[in-house]
Design a protein around this motif. Structure first.
Motif, mmCIF file in Angstrom:
data_model
loop_
_atom_site.group_PDB
_atom_site.id
_atom_site.type_symbol
_atom_site.label_atom_id
_atom_site.label_comp_id
_atom_site.label_asym_id
_atom_site.label_seq_id
_atom_site.Cartn_x
_atom_site.Cartn_y
_atom_site.Cartn_z
ATOM 1 N N ARG A 211 -13.495 -3.435 -17.283
ATOM 2 C CA ARG A 211 -13.134 -4.864 -17.314
ATOM 3 C C ARG A 211 -13.995 -5.570 -18.355
ATOM 4 O O ARG A 211 -15.183 -5.333 -18.452
ATOM 5 C CB ARG A 211 -13.358 -5.484 -15.954
ATOM 6 N N ARG A 212 -13.347 -6.431 -19.100
ATOM 7 C CA ARG A 212 -14.069 -7.255 -20.068
ATOM 8 C C ARG A 212 -14.540 -8.521 -19.383
ATOM 9 O O ARG A 212 -13.836 -9.084 -18.540
ATOM 10 C CB ARG A 212 -13.161 -7.617 -21.231
ATOM 11 N N PRO A 213 -15.742 -8.970 -19.767
ATOM 12 C CA PRO A 213 -16.201 -10.241 -19.191
ATOM 13 C C PRO A 213 -15.278 -11.379 -19.631
ATOM 14 O O PRO A 213 -14.737 -11.357 -20.720
ATOM 15 C CB PRO A 213 -17.603 -10.427 -19.782
ATOM 16 N N ARG A 214 -15.124 -12.324 -18.763
ATOM 17 C CA ARG A 214 -14.230 -13.463 -19.075
ATOM 18 C C ARG A 214 -14.929 -14.480 -19.926
ATOM 19 O O ARG A 214 -16.032 -14.676 -20.016
ATOM 20 C CB ARG A 214 -13.768 -14.118 -17.801
ATOM 21 N N MET B 6 -5.241 -15.899 -13.217
ATOM 22 C CA MET B 6 -5.743 -15.427 -14.493
ATOM 23 C C MET B 6 -5.687 -13.890 -14.515
ATOM 24 O O MET B 6 -6.076 -13.249 -13.556
ATOM 25 C CB MET B 6 -7.186 -15.913 -14.669
ATOM 26 N N THR B 7 -5.202 -13.324 -15.574
ATOM 27 C CA THR B 7 -5.078 -11.868 -15.665
ATOM 28 C C THR B 7 -6.402 -11.246 -16.094
ATOM 29 O O THR B 7 -7.199 -11.864 -16.807
ATOM 30 C CB THR B 7 -3.985 -11.468 -16.673
ATOM 31 N N GLU B 8 -6.594 -10.028 -15.643
ATOM 32 C CA GLU B 8 -7.800 -9.295 -16.039
ATOM 33 C C GLU B 8 -7.654 -8.792 -17.459
ATOM 34 O O GLU B 8 -6.553 -8.461 -17.896
ATOM 35 C CB GLU B 8 -8.017 -8.098 -15.113
ATOM 36 N N LYS B 9 -8.751 -8.702 -18.146
ATOM 37 C CA LYS B 9 -8.765 -8.134 -19.496
ATOM 38 C C LYS B 9 -9.564 -6.851 -19.448
ATOM 39 O O LYS B 9 -10.579 -6.760 -18.764
ATOM 40 C CB LYS B 9 -9.371 -9.114 -20.484
ATOM 41 N N TRP B 10 -9.095 -5.852 -20.192
ATOM 42 C CA TRP B 10 -9.712 -4.539 -20.189
ATOM 43 C C TRP B 10 -10.092 -4.128 -21.599
ATOM 44 O O TRP B 10 -9.458 -4.516 -22.574
ATOM 45 C CB TRP B 10 -8.756 -3.499 -19.609
ATOM 46 N N GLU B 11 -11.108 -3.317 -21.668
ATOM 47 C CA GLU B 11 -11.544 -2.666 -22.902
ATOM 48 C C GLU B 11 -11.290 -1.170 -22.708
ATOM 49 O O GLU B 11 -11.470 -0.645 -21.612
ATOM 50 C CB GLU B 11 -13.042 -2.927 -23.094
#
Length: 111
Positions: free
Chosen positions: A108-111, A1-6
């Motif tokens: 990092r955005r929470p999943r 799963m890829t990380e999501k960023w803000e």
């Protein structure tokens, strides 16, 4: 799963009061130390927040505690966009924005 960023930005803007600006043009200006203030404008995905700050470290620590990773800054000099000037003037009474440093930030955005 890829990380999501803000993503966002924090701007540190030097300010000067009307009184200090008048001293700049005073005949004995070399005998007086000019004083500058500092304002910070934080732009994230949901808001633009501006405030007077005594220095950078406190705000950077606060942003870090909220998960933001702040990168090295880029000197914008005195050519500020109108929205940034207005943000500073709304937060700091009697402030004339001067030069600014723009810092890119992400978390990092929470999943």
């Amino acid at each position: 799963m890829t990380e999501k960023w803000e993503y966002g930005y924090v701007y540190f803007v030097s300010t000067q009061s009307d009184e200090q600006r008048r001293l700049r043009n005073h005949p004995d200006r070399n005998q007086r130390a000019l004083e500058y203030g500092l304002a910070a404008v934080v732009v994230d995905g949901t808001s633009i927040q501006s405030q007077a700050v005594p220095g950078k470290v406190g705000l950077l620590n606060d942003l870090g505690s909220k998960g933001w990773q702040v990168e090295n800054g880029l000197n914008l000099g005195g050519s500020l966009p109108n929205w940034l000037r207005e943000a500073v003037q709304s937060a700091v009474a009697d402030a004339y924005p001067g030069g600014a440093i723009e810092h890119y930030m992400r978390r990092r955005r929470p999943r």
